[in-house]
Design a protein around this motif. Structure first.
Motif, PDB file in Angstrom:
ATOM      1  N   PRO A  21       0.825  -1.211   0.000  1.00 29.76           N
ATOM      2  CA  PRO A  21       0.000   0.000   0.000  1.00 29.76           C
ATOM      3  C   PRO A  21       0.862   1.265   0.000  1.00 29.76           C
ATOM      4  O   PRO A  21       2.020   1.243   0.418  1.00 29.76           O
ATOM      5  CB  PRO A  21      -0.799  -0.119   1.303  1.00 29.76           C
ATOM      6  CG  PRO A  21       0.074  -0.929   2.202  1.00 29.76           C
ATOM      7  CD  PRO A  21       0.787  -1.906   1.305  1.00 29.76           C
ATOM      8  N   ALA A  23       0.706   5.347   1.288  1.00 34.09           N
ATOM      9  CA  ALA A  23      -0.027   6.273   2.156  1.00 34.09           C
ATOM     10  C   ALA A  23      -0.573   7.456   1.369  1.00 34.09           C
ATOM     11  O   ALA A  23       0.050   7.958   0.445  1.00 34.09           O
ATOM     12  CB  ALA A  23       0.887   6.768   3.268  1.00 34.09           C
ATOM     13  N   LEU A  27      -4.896   8.477   5.523  1.00 31.29           N
ATOM     14  CA  LEU A  27      -4.645   7.042   5.633  1.00 31.29           C
ATOM     15  C   LEU A  27      -3.206   6.807   6.050  1.00 31.29           C
ATOM     16  O   LEU A  27      -2.293   7.506   5.590  1.00 31.29           O
ATOM     17  CB  LEU A  27      -4.920   6.334   4.304  1.00 31.29           C
ATOM     18  CG  LEU A  27      -6.336   6.492   3.731  1.00 31.29           C
ATOM     19  CD1 LEU A  27      -6.438   5.752   2.391  1.00 31.29           C
ATOM     20  CD2 LEU A  27      -7.381   5.962   4.700  1.00 31.29           C
ATOM     21  N   ILE A  29       0.034   3.921   6.878  1.00 31.12           N
ATOM     22  CA  ILE A  29       0.583   2.582   6.664  1.00 31.12           C
ATOM     23  C   ILE A  29       0.898   1.962   8.025  1.00 31.12           C
ATOM     24  O   ILE A  29       1.466   2.610   8.893  1.00 31.12           O
ATOM     25  CB  ILE A  29       1.868   2.629   5.818  1.00 31.12           C
ATOM     26  CG1 ILE A  29       1.575   3.253   4.447  1.00 31.12           C
ATOM     27  CG2 ILE A  29       2.447   1.230   5.646  1.00 31.12           C
ATOM     28  CD1 ILE A  29       0.632   2.456   3.587  1.00 31.12           C
ATOM     29  N   PRO A  79      -9.262  -2.032   7.446  1.00 36.22           N
ATOM     30  CA  PRO A  79      -8.310  -1.494   6.469  1.00 36.22           C
ATOM     31  C   PRO A  79      -9.012  -1.103   5.171  1.00 36.22           C
ATOM     32  O   PRO A  79     -10.084  -1.614   4.836  1.00 36.22           O
ATOM     33  CB  PRO A  79      -7.344  -2.674   6.239  1.00 36.22           C
ATOM     34  CG  PRO A  79      -7.472  -3.513   7.470  1.00 36.22           C
ATOM     35  CD  PRO A  79      -8.898  -3.387   7.893  1.00 36.22           C
ATOM     36  N   THR A  80      -8.399  -0.191   4.442  1.00 37.42           N
ATOM     37  CA  THR A  80      -8.974   0.289   3.189  1.00 37.42           C
ATOM     38  C   THR A  80      -8.792  -0.751   2.085  1.00 37.42           C
ATOM     39  O   THR A  80      -7.675  -1.189   1.799  1.00 37.42           O
ATOM     40  CB  THR A  80      -8.299   1.613   2.776  1.00 37.42           C
ATOM     41  OG1 THR A  80      -8.501   2.572   3.816  1.00 37.42           O
ATOM     42  CG2 THR A  80      -8.891   2.136   1.477  1.00 37.42           C
ATOM     43  N   TYR A  83      -6.947  -3.872   0.754  1.00 37.05           N
ATOM     44  CA  TYR A  83      -6.007  -4.330   1.777  1.00 37.05           C
ATOM     45  C   TYR A  83      -6.747  -4.824   3.010  1.00 37.05           C
ATOM     46  O   TYR A  83      -7.798  -4.301   3.390  1.00 37.05           O
ATOM     47  CB  TYR A  83      -5.029  -3.212   2.134  1.00 37.05           C
ATOM     48  CG  TYR A  83      -4.164  -2.835   0.967  1.00 37.05           C
ATOM     49  CD1 TYR A  83      -3.065  -3.620   0.614  1.00 37.05           C
ATOM     50  CD2 TYR A  83      -4.470  -1.723   0.172  1.00 37.05           C
ATOM     51  CE1 TYR A  83      -2.283  -3.294  -0.484  1.00 37.05           C
ATOM     52  CE2 TYR A  83      -3.687  -1.397  -0.924  1.00 37.05           C
ATOM     53  CZ  TYR A  83      -2.598  -2.186  -1.250  1.00 37.05           C
ATOM     54  OH  TYR A  83      -1.843  -1.873  -2.344  1.00 37.05           O
ATOM     55  N   GLN A  89       1.978  -5.494   5.496  1.00 39.33           N
ATOM     56  CA  GLN A  89       1.576  -4.103   5.676  1.00 39.33           C
ATOM     57  C   GLN A  89       0.108  -3.935   5.284  1.00 39.33           C
ATOM     58  O   GLN A  89      -0.438  -4.706   4.497  1.00 39.33           O
ATOM     59  CB  GLN A  89       2.423  -3.157   4.815  1.00 39.33           C
ATOM     60  CG  GLN A  89       3.836  -2.944   5.286  1.00 39.33           C
ATOM     61  CD  GLN A  89       4.516  -1.826   4.497  1.00 39.33           C
ATOM     62  OE1 GLN A  89       4.311  -1.670   3.294  1.00 39.33           O
ATOM     63  NE2 GLN A  89       5.326  -1.026   5.184  1.00 39.33           N
ATOM     64  N   THR A  90      -0.521  -2.905   5.843  1.00 39.63           N
ATOM     65  CA  THR A  90      -1.868  -2.551   5.429  1.00 39.63           C
ATOM     66  C   THR A  90      -2.013  -1.040   5.505  1.00 39.63           C
ATOM     67  O   THR A  90      -1.098  -0.336   5.956  1.00 39.63           O
ATOM     68  CB  THR A  90      -2.916  -3.260   6.304  1.00 39.63           C
ATOM     69  OG1 THR A  90      -4.198  -3.143   5.672  1.00 39.63           O
ATOM     70  CG2 THR A  90      -2.991  -2.666   7.709  1.00 39.63           C
ATOM     71  N   ILE A  91      -3.153  -0.543   5.061  1.00 40.75           N
ATOM     72  CA  ILE A  91      -3.411   0.887   5.075  1.00 40.75           C
ATOM     73  C   ILE A  91      -4.786   1.133   5.685  1.00 40.75           C
ATOM     74  O   ILE A  91      -5.759   0.456   5.347  1.00 40.75           O
ATOM     75  CB  ILE A  91      -3.304   1.494   3.649  1.00 40.75           C
ATOM     76  CG1 ILE A  91      -3.448   3.013   3.704  1.00 40.75           C
ATOM     77  CG2 ILE A  91      -4.285   0.854   2.694  1.00 40.75           C
ATOM     78  CD1 ILE A  91      -3.049   3.705   2.390  1.00 40.75           C
ATOM     79  N   GLU A  94      -6.637   6.766   9.704  1.00 47.00           N
ATOM     80  CA  GLU A  94      -5.968   7.033  10.975  1.00 47.00           C
ATOM     81  C   GLU A  94      -6.953   7.099  12.145  1.00 47.00           C
ATOM     82  O   GLU A  94      -6.612   6.770  13.286  1.00 47.00           O
ATOM     83  CB  GLU A  94      -5.184   8.340  10.887  1.00 47.00           C
ATOM     84  CG  GLU A  94      -4.281   8.599  12.076  1.00 47.00           C
ATOM     85  CD  GLU A  94      -3.373   9.798  11.873  1.00 47.00           C
ATOM     86  OE1 GLU A  94      -2.435   9.973  12.680  1.00 47.00           O
ATOM     87  OE2 GLU A  94      -3.598  10.555  10.891  1.00 47.00           O
TER      88      GLU A  94
END
Length: 318
Positions: A21, A23, A27, A29, A79-80, A83, A89-91, A94
């Motif tokens: 992903p 950022a 959003l 990471i 997560p968006t 993902y 990793q994910t996004i 916040e």
């Protein structure tokens, strides 16, 4: 990056490589450290939950624990897309992150978040629980149910009544009253109802129901037949009995002080859910609640996906 990828509706994830992903505004990471598997996480990821809105392929998992760029440990939810949480990793938005307190490790936080959050939200936000009240938990032998017992005690419940199908599991819970039932025997619902009536004669403020079906009907019927003017908030949280529908006579509601509500996606705001998980983490960090779990590596996703939900399967990503 390495990830557990679901390629089509209804199929289980496979380990593969997914584009990392990037950022964007709002959003962040997250380097994922651990993700627990729950029924809602699995079914939502496979496109088989009422809240599913997915276009495949996607990375599986709806929540987890990891670190932000500044090294802060956080719990994150939703997560968006595409993902998910079962990846290196994910996004995430916040606003859908909660900082972890000292005193709770990543695997425990991942394992306890979803089941305890749902119990906390049902008890506090849907039932309006207050310290000193009496709580009945129907289906208390599940992970969420047993955590609800600990949470109710931690929040100051005066009396806790637990019911369920496994008497030996009920007996180890820290409850004031234990009632086991068997709906497979003749008149099982009526037998359960009769066993409930003397125990709830003094009144019940909150009922957390994880089962629905015949046992929920027995609880409501017993309440309607007791001579109490205490308002009882009955909160439907799940359908672990496998019975999605019941025939509820209107007379039960008209002849009782039962207030029937549900707790789940869309009935509790995201803000309240995050507030609930923050409370859960603080209570866990103080040693007031705990959970049994079984650890898996990300490469063992097939085994983890098929594992029982008790003890809670937790995938260690890093």
């Amino acid at each position: 990056m390495k990830a557990a990828i679901i390629k089509d509706k209804g199929v289980i994830p496979e380990i593969g490589h997914f584009e990392s992903p990037v950022a964007t505004d709002g959003l962040v990471i997250i380097d994922v450290s651990a993700t627990a598997l729950s029924r809602v996480s699995k079914f939502r990821s496979m496109g088989m939950h009422y809240s599913s809105e997915v276009d495949f392929p996607i990375v599986a998992g709806i929540d987890g624990v990891g670190t932000l760029k500044d090294g802060s440990r956080v719990y994150f939810a939703l997560p968006t897309a595409p993902y998910g949480s079962l990846a290196e990793q994910t996004i995430v938005n916040e606003k859908l992150t909660v900082r972890l307190p000292d005193g709770i490790d990543d695997l425990t936080a991942a394992a306890i978040a979803n089941p305890a959050m749902s119990s906390w939200a049902a008890l506090v936000f849907r039932a309006g629980f207050k310290s000193g009240q009496t709580v009945l938990i129907n289906g208390a032998t599940s992970t969420s149910g047993s955590l609800a017992v600990q949470i109710a005690k931690g929040l100051g419940a005066k009396k806790i009544i637990v019911t369920g199908r496994n008497e030996s599991k009920l007996e180890v819970l820290e409850a004031n009253e234990v009632i086991a039932f068997d709906m497979t025997v003749d008149d099982g619902q009526k037998v359960f109802e009769n066993a409930l009536m003397p125990v709830i004669a003094g009144g019940v403020d909150v009922i957390l129901d994880y089962l629905w079906g015949d046992s929920a009907m027995a609880v409501m019927s017993a309440l309607a037949k007791t001579n109490t003017d205490r308002v009882t908030r009955f909160v439907s949280i799940g359908t672990s009995s496998g019975e999605e529908s019941i025939q509820l006579p209107s007379s039960i509601l008209r002849s009782s002080t039962i207030e029937l509500v549900g707790s789940g996606d869309k009935s509790v705001s995201k803000t309240d859910m995050l507030s609930a998980v923050k409370g859960v983490f603080e209570m866990a960090a103080e040693g007031k609640i705990n959970i049994a779990m079984k650890e898996f590596a990300l490469e063992e996703i097939t085994e983890a996906w098929d594992a029982p939900l008790t003890p809670r399967p937790v995938v260690k990503v890093k």
